[in-house]
Design a protein around this motif. Structure first.
Motif, short mmCIF file in Angstrom:
data_model
loop_
_atom_site.label_atom_id
_atom_site.label_comp_id
_atom_site.label_asym_id
_atom_site.label_seq_id
_atom_site.Cartn_x
_atom_site.Cartn_y
_atom_site.Cartn_z
N GLN A 130 0.81 -1.22 0.00
CA GLN A 130 0.00 0.00 0.00
C GLN A 130 0.84 1.27 0.00
O GLN A 130 0.35 2.35 -0.30
N LEU A 131 2.12 1.13 0.38
CA LEU A 131 2.98 2.29 0.49
C LEU A 131 4.22 2.12 -0.38
O LEU A 131 4.76 1.02 -0.48
N ASN A 132 4.67 3.22 -0.99
CA ASN A 132 5.95 3.15 -1.69
C ASN A 132 7.08 3.30 -0.67
O ASN A 132 6.83 3.43 0.54
N LEU A 133 8.31 3.29 -1.13
CA LEU A 133 9.45 3.29 -0.21
C LEU A 133 9.51 4.54 0.65
O LEU A 133 9.72 4.47 1.86
N LEU A 134 9.32 5.70 0.03
CA LEU A 134 9.39 6.94 0.79
C LEU A 134 8.21 7.07 1.76
O LEU A 134 8.36 7.62 2.87
N GLN A 135 7.05 6.57 1.38
CA GLN A 135 5.90 6.61 2.28
C GLN A 135 6.12 5.67 3.48
O GLN A 135 5.78 6.01 4.62
N SER A 136 6.72 4.52 3.22
CA SER A 136 7.05 3.60 4.32
C SER A 136 8.00 4.28 5.29
O SER A 136 7.83 4.20 6.52
N ALA A 137 9.02 4.95 4.74
CA ALA A 137 9.99 5.66 5.58
C ALA A 137 9.31 6.77 6.38
O ALA A 137 9.63 6.98 7.56
N ALA A 138 8.37 7.47 5.74
CA ALA A 138 7.65 8.55 6.41
C ALA A 138 6.83 8.03 7.58
O ALA A 138 6.70 8.70 8.61
N LEU A 139 6.26 6.84 7.43
CA LEU A 139 5.51 6.23 8.52
C LEU A 139 6.45 5.78 9.64
O LEU A 139 6.20 6.03 10.82
N MET A 140 7.55 5.15 9.26
CA MET A 140 8.50 4.62 10.24
C MET A 140 9.09 5.73 11.11
O MET A 140 9.38 5.52 12.29
N ARG A 141 9.22 6.92 10.54
CA ARG A 141 9.84 8.03 11.28
C ARG A 141 9.15 8.30 12.61
O ARG A 141 9.79 8.63 13.61
#
Length: 333
Positions: free
Chosen positions: A230-241
């Protein structure tokens, strides 16, 4: 000054190479910085504010056809410096014949004898990969490596805002290599034992969705959501932050966490931190089997199955070790 950085390996390797982008921009803010990576990883550097352009090696076009197209493109740019972080022949060929005024890379590259400067890459040295990469530009900067950094955009943060309405934990249960991957049933045990005040998000690519569905099916927790695909790489990183903690294997998502300075619990199974690819966030803990094991580490990258058949390096990691890291992360959050 025009500089090209080359890293066409895995996702995590590209993330770690972004430390060079940060460092070069700091020392040469007017320089034009370009980055060459392989197709599939370009999403990592989308709209990167410090890069002029991202070159993509698409092997599906035909390895040699795409290589010659890239060489033509690189030579036309007339780079002042090409920094090759990759150690395989194809990128060595591009570097050696780039037409750049100066070329640097590691001596393991088959074309390194044609580089202006070459350096030893030693995974047994006890140094981190960002330190080893920094050697390539140390003579024109300094000896202190920068940290890797990615730049999710406003739309990436907006996309994931809906999942940040309560305290949450992220988990990335999969890896390309089986022996780097914490066992499925142990992820289930971890999920079942996490305080229900935390929402749990499972992260991964579309290919990881089934694996995570199986974890959810075996879990008794009602606080888990599968976001794989559901998330691209940058979106995954944005959530993980903004997670209280990110549970990851020694794999790509660990480096995404490092690039956003996201709190990290890295689970090491067959590999060891001394290879130099460990987490770099301000809050980062490595969890591994307590005590030595005769067969560990069994390799730099891991295997499709445990060579000894027992996989004790993963199976003998205690759940309490992982919960202790969450308790510590929550205390400093």
């Amino acid at each position: 000054m025009k500089i090209l950085i080359i890293q066409t390996a895995f996702l995590g390797d590209v993330v770690l190479a972004t430390a060079l982008v940060e460092k070069l921009h700091t020392f040469y803010p007017e320089a034009q910085l370009d980055f060459l990576l392989r197709k599939g990883n370009e999403g990592l550097l989308k709209d990167h504010p410090l890069l002029r352009q991202v070159l993509i090696w698409n092997k599906q076009e035909g390895k040699y056809k795409s290589l010659m197209r890239l060489l033509s493109q690189i030579r036309a740019e007339k780079y002042d410096l090409v920094v090759n972080v990759q150690r395989f022949g194809a990128t060595g060929f591009l570097t050696a014949f780039s037409g750049a005024k100066e070329t640097v890379g590691f001596e393991k590259n088959p074309f390194s004898r044609l580089f202006t400067r070459r350096y030893v890459h030693d995974v047994k040295s006890g140094t981190h990969e960002v330190e080893r990469n920094n050697m390539l530009i140390q003579s024109i900067t300094n000896a202190i490596p920068a940290k890797p950094k990615l730049y999710p955009g406003q739309t990436d943060f907006a996309k994931v805002e809906q999942w940040k309405q309560e305290p949450f934990v992220c988990m990335a249960p999969t890896s390309v290599w089986f022996t780097k991957q914490y066992p499925q049933e142990q992820w289930v045990t971890l999920i079942n034992s996490i305080d229900p005040k935390y929402k749990i998000y499972l992260l991964g690519s579309p290919a990881d969705k089934q694996h995570c569905e199986e974890i959810m099916a075996q879990s008794t927790s009602t606080r888990v959501e599968n976001l794989c695909g559901q998330l691209n790489l940058l979106q995954s990183a944005a959530l993980m932050r903004d997670a209280v903690l990110n549970y990851v294997n020694d794999s790509g998502p660990m480096h995404l966490a490092s690039a956003l300075n996201a709190p990290t619990c890295a689970i090491y199974c067959s590999t060891v931190q001394r290879f130099g690819f460990g987490p770099l966030a301000d809050f980062a803990e490595v969890v591994e089997r307590e005590g030595p094991l005769y067969c560990r580490p069994c390799g730099l990258h891991g295997y499709k199955a445990c060579p000894e058949g027992h996989f004790k390096c993963a199976r003998e990691i205690r759940n309490e070790q992982l919960l202790a890291v969450l308790e510590k992360a929550a205390a400093v959050a």
